[in-house]
Design an enzyme around this catalytic site. Sequence first.
Site, PDB file in Angstrom:
ATOM      1  N   ARG A  91      11.338  -5.880   5.216  1.00 25.58           N
ATOM      2  CA  ARG A  91      11.172  -4.463   5.588  1.00 25.58           C
ATOM      3  C   ARG A  91      11.689  -4.238   7.009  1.00 25.58           C
ATOM      4  O   ARG A  91      12.330  -3.233   7.291  1.00 25.58           O
ATOM      5  CB  ARG A  91       9.691  -4.069   5.467  1.00 25.58           C
ATOM      6  CG  ARG A  91       9.440  -2.594   5.745  1.00 25.58           C
ATOM      7  CD  ARG A  91       8.010  -2.195   5.449  1.00 25.58           C
ATOM      8  NE  ARG A  91       7.046  -2.905   6.275  1.00 25.58           N
ATOM      9  CZ  ARG A  91       5.718  -2.851   6.123  1.00 25.58           C
ATOM     10  NH1 ARG A  91       5.207  -2.128   5.146  1.00 25.58           N
ATOM     11  NH2 ARG A  91       4.919  -3.512   6.920  1.00 25.58           N
ATOM     12  N   ARG A 145      -0.831  -9.531  13.270  1.00 22.46           N
ATOM     13  CA  ARG A 145      -1.406  -8.533  12.350  1.00 22.46           C
ATOM     14  C   ARG A 145      -2.172  -9.217  11.217  1.00 22.46           C
ATOM     15  O   ARG A 145      -3.207  -8.718  10.772  1.00 22.46           O
ATOM     16  CB  ARG A 145      -0.293  -7.642  11.783  1.00 22.46           C
ATOM     17  CG  ARG A 145       0.241  -6.655  12.826  1.00 22.46           C
ATOM     18  CD  ARG A 145       1.648  -6.205  12.507  1.00 22.46           C
ATOM     19  NE  ARG A 145       1.738  -5.377  11.327  1.00 22.46           N
ATOM     20  CZ  ARG A 145       2.852  -5.201  10.619  1.00 22.46           C
ATOM     21  NH1 ARG A 145       3.974  -5.815  10.979  1.00 22.46           N
ATOM     22  NH2 ARG A 145       2.857  -4.434   9.569  1.00 22.46           N
ATOM     23  N   LYS A 181       0.834  -1.213   0.000  1.00 31.96           N
ATOM     24  CA  LYS A 181       0.000   0.000   0.000  1.00 31.96           C
ATOM     25  C   LYS A 181       0.868   1.262   0.000  1.00 31.96           C
ATOM     26  O   LYS A 181       0.615   2.178  -0.758  1.00 31.96           O
ATOM     27  CB  LYS A 181      -0.929   0.022   1.230  1.00 31.96           C
ATOM     28  CG  LYS A 181      -1.905  -1.160   1.274  1.00 31.96           C
ATOM     29  CD  LYS A 181      -2.938  -1.007   2.375  1.00 31.96           C
ATOM     30  CE  LYS A 181      -2.389  -1.096   3.784  1.00 31.96           C
ATOM     31  NZ  LYS A 181      -1.871  -2.423   4.176  1.00 31.96           N
ATOM     32  N   ARG A 218     -10.039  -0.028   8.381  1.00 31.78           N
ATOM     33  CA  ARG A 218      -9.617  -1.393   8.672  1.00 31.78           C
ATOM     34  C   ARG A 218     -10.746  -2.195   9.316  1.00 31.78           C
ATOM     35  O   ARG A 218     -10.559  -3.371   9.622  1.00 31.78           O
ATOM     36  CB  ARG A 218      -8.430  -1.369   9.632  1.00 31.78           C
ATOM     37  CG  ARG A 218      -7.066  -1.368   8.928  1.00 31.78           C
ATOM     38  CD  ARG A 218      -6.005  -1.236   9.995  1.00 31.78           C
ATOM     39  NE  ARG A 218      -4.762  -1.869   9.679  1.00 31.78           N
ATOM     40  CZ  ARG A 218      -3.693  -1.237   9.190  1.00 31.78           C
ATOM     41  NH1 ARG A 218      -3.755   0.035   8.906  1.00 31.78           N
ATOM     42  NH2 ARG A 218      -2.569  -1.913   8.990  1.00 31.78           N
ATOM     43  N   ARG A 276      11.599  -1.284  11.405  1.00 33.84           N
ATOM     44  CA  ARG A 276      10.218  -1.092  11.880  1.00 33.84           C
ATOM     45  C   ARG A 276       9.881  -2.161  12.928  1.00 33.84           C
ATOM     46  O   ARG A 276       9.971  -3.367  12.666  1.00 33.84           O
ATOM     47  CB  ARG A 276       9.257  -1.138  10.684  1.00 33.84           C
ATOM     48  CG  ARG A 276       7.848  -0.786  11.086  1.00 33.84           C
ATOM     49  CD  ARG A 276       6.960  -0.601   9.883  1.00 33.84           C
ATOM     50  NE  ARG A 276       5.637  -1.057  10.225  1.00 33.84           N
ATOM     51  CZ  ARG A 276       4.568  -0.897   9.480  1.00 33.84           C
ATOM     52  NH1 ARG A 276       4.670  -0.271   8.330  1.00 33.84           N
ATOM     53  NH2 ARG A 276       3.406  -1.355   9.866  1.00 33.84           N
TER      54      ARG A 276
HETATM   55  P1  AMP Z   1       0.233   0.204   8.925  1.00 35.32           P
HETATM   56  O1  AMP Z   1       1.405   1.114   8.821  1.00 35.32           O
HETATM   57  O2  AMP Z   1      -0.940   0.648   8.095  1.00 35.32           O
HETATM   58  O3  AMP Z   1       0.587  -1.239   8.692  1.00 35.32           O
HETATM   59  O4  AMP Z   1      -0.276   0.300  10.454  1.00 35.32           O
HETATM   60  C1  AMP Z   1       0.553  -0.090  11.543  1.00 35.32           C
HETATM   61  C2  AMP Z   1      -0.281  -0.298  12.791  1.00 35.32           C
HETATM   62  O5  AMP Z   1      -0.960   0.928  13.136  1.00 35.32           O
HETATM   63  C3  AMP Z   1      -1.407  -1.318  12.663  1.00 35.32           C
HETATM   64  O6  AMP Z   1      -0.939  -2.648  12.884  1.00 35.32           O
HETATM   65  C4  AMP Z   1      -2.373  -0.853  13.752  1.00 35.32           C
HETATM   66  O7  AMP Z   1      -1.921  -1.221  15.037  1.00 35.32           O
HETATM   67  C5  AMP Z   1      -2.263   0.665  13.648  1.00 35.32           C
HETATM   68  N1  AMP Z   1      -3.250   1.206  12.681  1.00 35.32           N
HETATM   69  C6  AMP Z   1      -2.991   1.800  11.491  1.00 35.32           C
HETATM   70  N2  AMP Z   1      -4.119   2.167  10.858  1.00 35.32           N
HETATM   71  C7  AMP Z   1      -5.137   1.784  11.668  1.00 35.32           C
HETATM   72  C8  AMP Z   1      -6.553   1.838  11.570  1.00 35.32           C
HETATM   73  N3  AMP Z   1      -7.162   2.353  10.487  1.00 35.32           N
HETATM   74  N4  AMP Z   1      -7.277   1.334  12.614  1.00 35.32           N
HETATM   75  C9  AMP Z   1      -6.692   0.827  13.702  1.00 35.32           C
HETATM   76  N5  AMP Z   1      -5.367   0.703  13.855  1.00 35.32           N
HETATM   77  C10 AMP Z   1      -4.582   1.181  12.843  1.00 35.32           C
END
Ligand code: AMP
Length: 204
Positions: free
Chosen positions: A129, A146, A14, A90, A135
């Site tokens: 990554r 996740r 993404k 999400r 990260r």
């Molecule tokens: P990402 O960078 O999109 O993979 O997000 C990393 C982490 O941030 C996720 O595993 C969640 O813990 C939190 N997170 C990001 N976006 C959301 C969302 N829309 N709703 C809830 N938690 C989120």
Amino acid sequence: MLNLVLFGAPGSGKGTQSAKLIEEYGLHHISTGEVLRDHIKRGTDLGKVAQEYISQGQLIPDDLMISILDDVLEKEAKGKAGVIFDGFPRTIPQAEALKDLLKKRGTDLHAVVGLEVPEDELVERMLNRGKETGRADDNLETIKKRLDVYHNQTSPLRDYYHKEGKYIKINGSGIVDEIFNTIAKELESVSYTHLRAHETRGNL
Ligand code: AMP
């Protein structure tokens, strides 16, 4: 306006495809994961709360996440040609909230680009990554949590948006530029309608 959701499991590309879409269409990018990581880096109260959930591979509660997005839209999205939502929604309640947040601003969601990638490739990408960027949630234990969260809470959104006629399924496996070309082709008709409508109004 052209408002897009970039949808897919963690590790589906993404962020990578967002960067290319921004270049091509001049859209504003909102990654909720990046917003939260920025709070963690700055040590804010919200960052401290977010850290607990993120390190466990769990989602931030809907109410909190929705109010964060509302704030970000207010601060960043005004006057933009449109927004790419990366990592939001999400959950189904988040999707309902996004509809309301956009409606309140006189606009709508135009398409959902769904990057579909086999699970073993997702794990491999996230482990790489983790090594390259450090990260913290890209370790095997958190990756597994996740992916469970994705299957249980997020993947029902495919059907949700499919029923709304907005879901565009993209094979997200393979070479980054080729995947982008497929997305761009799929978006041509959507973007033509919405970006042209915007330009025409702007010229009146
Ligand atoms: P990402 O960078 O999109 O993979 O997000 C990393 C982490 O941030 C996720 O595993 C969640 O813990 C939190 N997170 C990001 N976006 C959301 C969302 N829309 N709703 C809830 N938690 C989120």
